[in-house]
Design an enzyme around this catalytic site. Sequence first.
Site, PDB file in Angstrom:
ATOM      1  N   ARG A 147      40.416  47.083  15.268  1.00  0.00           N
ATOM      2  CA  ARG A 147      40.102  48.368  14.643  1.00  0.00           C
ATOM      3  C   ARG A 147      41.392  49.088  14.256  1.00  0.00           C
ATOM      4  NH1 ARG A 147      35.580  51.914  17.418  1.00  0.00           N
ATOM      5  NH2 ARG A 147      35.417  52.623  15.270  1.00  0.00           N
ATOM      6  N   GLN A 183      39.978  47.653   8.005  1.00  0.00           N
ATOM      7  CA  GLN A 183      38.671  48.267   7.774  1.00  0.00           C
ATOM      8  C   GLN A 183      37.836  47.517   6.740  1.00  0.00           C
ATOM      9  OE1 GLN A 183      39.386  52.389   6.860  1.00  0.00           O
ATOM     10  NE2 GLN A 183      39.713  52.947   9.000  1.00  0.00           N
ATOM     11  N   ASP A 204      35.976  44.739   8.456  1.00  0.00           N
ATOM     12  CA  ASP A 204      35.245  45.116   9.675  1.00  0.00           C
ATOM     13  C   ASP A 204      33.738  44.894   9.493  1.00  0.00           C
ATOM     14  OD1 ASP A 204      34.317  46.159  12.002  1.00  0.00           O
ATOM     15  OD2 ASP A 204      35.289  48.107  11.806  1.00  0.00           O
ATOM     16  N   SER A 230      31.280  47.127  11.624  1.00  0.00           N
ATOM     17  CA  SER A 230      30.986  48.442  11.048  1.00  0.00           C
ATOM     18  C   SER A 230      30.011  48.331   9.877  1.00  0.00           C
ATOM     19  CB  SER A 230      32.283  49.125  10.588  1.00  0.00           C
ATOM     20  OG  SER A 230      33.086  49.462  11.691  1.00  0.00           O
ATOM     21  N   TYR A 278      36.612  53.080  21.107  1.00  0.00           N
ATOM     22  CA  TYR A 278      35.266  52.794  21.575  1.00  0.00           C
ATOM     23  C   TYR A 278      34.916  53.702  22.749  1.00  0.00           C
ATOM     24  CZ  TYR A 278      35.365  48.439  18.856  1.00  0.00           C
ATOM     25  OH  TYR A 278      35.443  47.516  17.841  1.00  0.00           O
TER      26      TYR A 278
END
Length: 520
Positions: A122, A127, A130, A133, A228
């Site tokens: 992360r 991103q 990811d 996500s 997290y």
Amino acid sequence: MIIGALKENKKDENRVALTPESAQLLAKLGHKCLIEKGAGVGAGFTDAEYKSAGVKVLASLGDVIKNSEALIRVNQPSSAEIKKYKAGQILITFIWPAQNPQLVKELNKKKVTALSMDMIPRISRAQKMDALSSMANIAGYRAVIEAANNFGRFFTGQITAAGRVPPAKVLVIGAGVAGLAAIGAAQGLGAVVRAFDVRPEVAEQIESMGGEFLFLDFDESGSTEGGYAAPSSPEFRKKQLECFREQAPDIDILITTALIPGRDAPKLWLKDMVAKMKPGSVIVDLAAEKGGNCDLTKPDKKIVAKNGVTVIGYTDFPSRMAKQSSSLYANNIRHLFDDLTPEKDGKVAINLEDDVIRGALVAHDGKVMFPPPAPKVKAVSTTKNKEVSDRTPEQLKTEEANAVRKAGAFQVGMLILGGMIIGLLGQYAPPAFMQHFIVFVLSCFVGFQVIWNVSHALHTPLMAVTNAISGIIVVGALLQVGSSNLVVEVLASVSVLIATINIVGGFLVTKRMLAMFQKS
């Protein structure tokens, strides 16, 4: 490199790791794509679409494995499938290495280079890859749609000829990607949304989505270094459950998304809370695959409690929106290949110094690479916040006073310097020039002081009204309209027109801008 997309073998799995669009983008990186026949049908992509995108469609799984150098899929491969793999092949999929150590051993035994999409670190640069996500975003949105489908009323409030319909009240537990997506979707449908998370720093994100953050009067943060959620202390959990019991009789929809990496889902909505909910209420548990956040959740099932509360424990929300999920997941994989192919020449390079590639790497060259080292770039920076928090209110006041004193000294110095320059000019310049020049300088100084102390948000309306005031030149133009000189009269008439536009337009723009700051 030849990339092969395999058909998913899991029951009710409709997603696919390659779309016609992603295949064309992979081709620009120098790769060729293969796909197993019928692999994209569940997601709405026909074999003909793949062929038109330049993808070769092969008849069986064995044919794809045999002719591919890299394999991509959504779910973990079976033991029987792994036996068909060749040494040196690359596998990209969701592996969940912490939960499937035997699978990692089997892949390593075949000397497969395995990259797990659930292990993408992360960090900002990662991103676009990811996949967790991407899938969580879809799951959060779909959870609201599923809740609405099982709820017997509107989400939005209405006033009709038949009477008033109150808006649905939605509580979202967990404000990660899935939770924020659920908040946005519920808010979009007109519901009153509340949300809770053990990380108080997400309150601003919740409020920006239109939700109300439920604060606990307890000094504890449940955030890990990677961003997290972390396990809560017994004291915090007690306060948390008290808050949920207060909410239970009032809400209509509950969406739970709370997960802790490497652990079973925490039980946050207990049987007594379900019993307090109104008949017809709906619970959607997005943590069902890890045991669920609700005591009554049964994975992959929908049940109705004795008091009429519906509890949904489906674990395939992304697969229920297979076309959208496949598009996002295929793009995540394509971006990963973008990093794996630095020269864009179709040749993959496993760079162990790259945080993203090393983080996702599970097995390579006959070695188990899990767990990965901590990334060099942290997902959440804590240094800056620590520095700010170390200052006392007295120190902050002292710093502010010093800054004001310094700014004042600078302005006084500039005034003295400006006065000296004007005095020097006055020795040589004619009196008429000096009169106008001093007015000009003072106007600049006053204008700077006024503008500098106005909030940035009000600069546009302020400039608009200043523009209107500058239209005062219309007075000078009117005085010159009756001039005997034709050129002067024409220029004066044009000046009157332009000044009038300035005055009217400036006040109209100001009025519209200021209206934006009104609540009603």
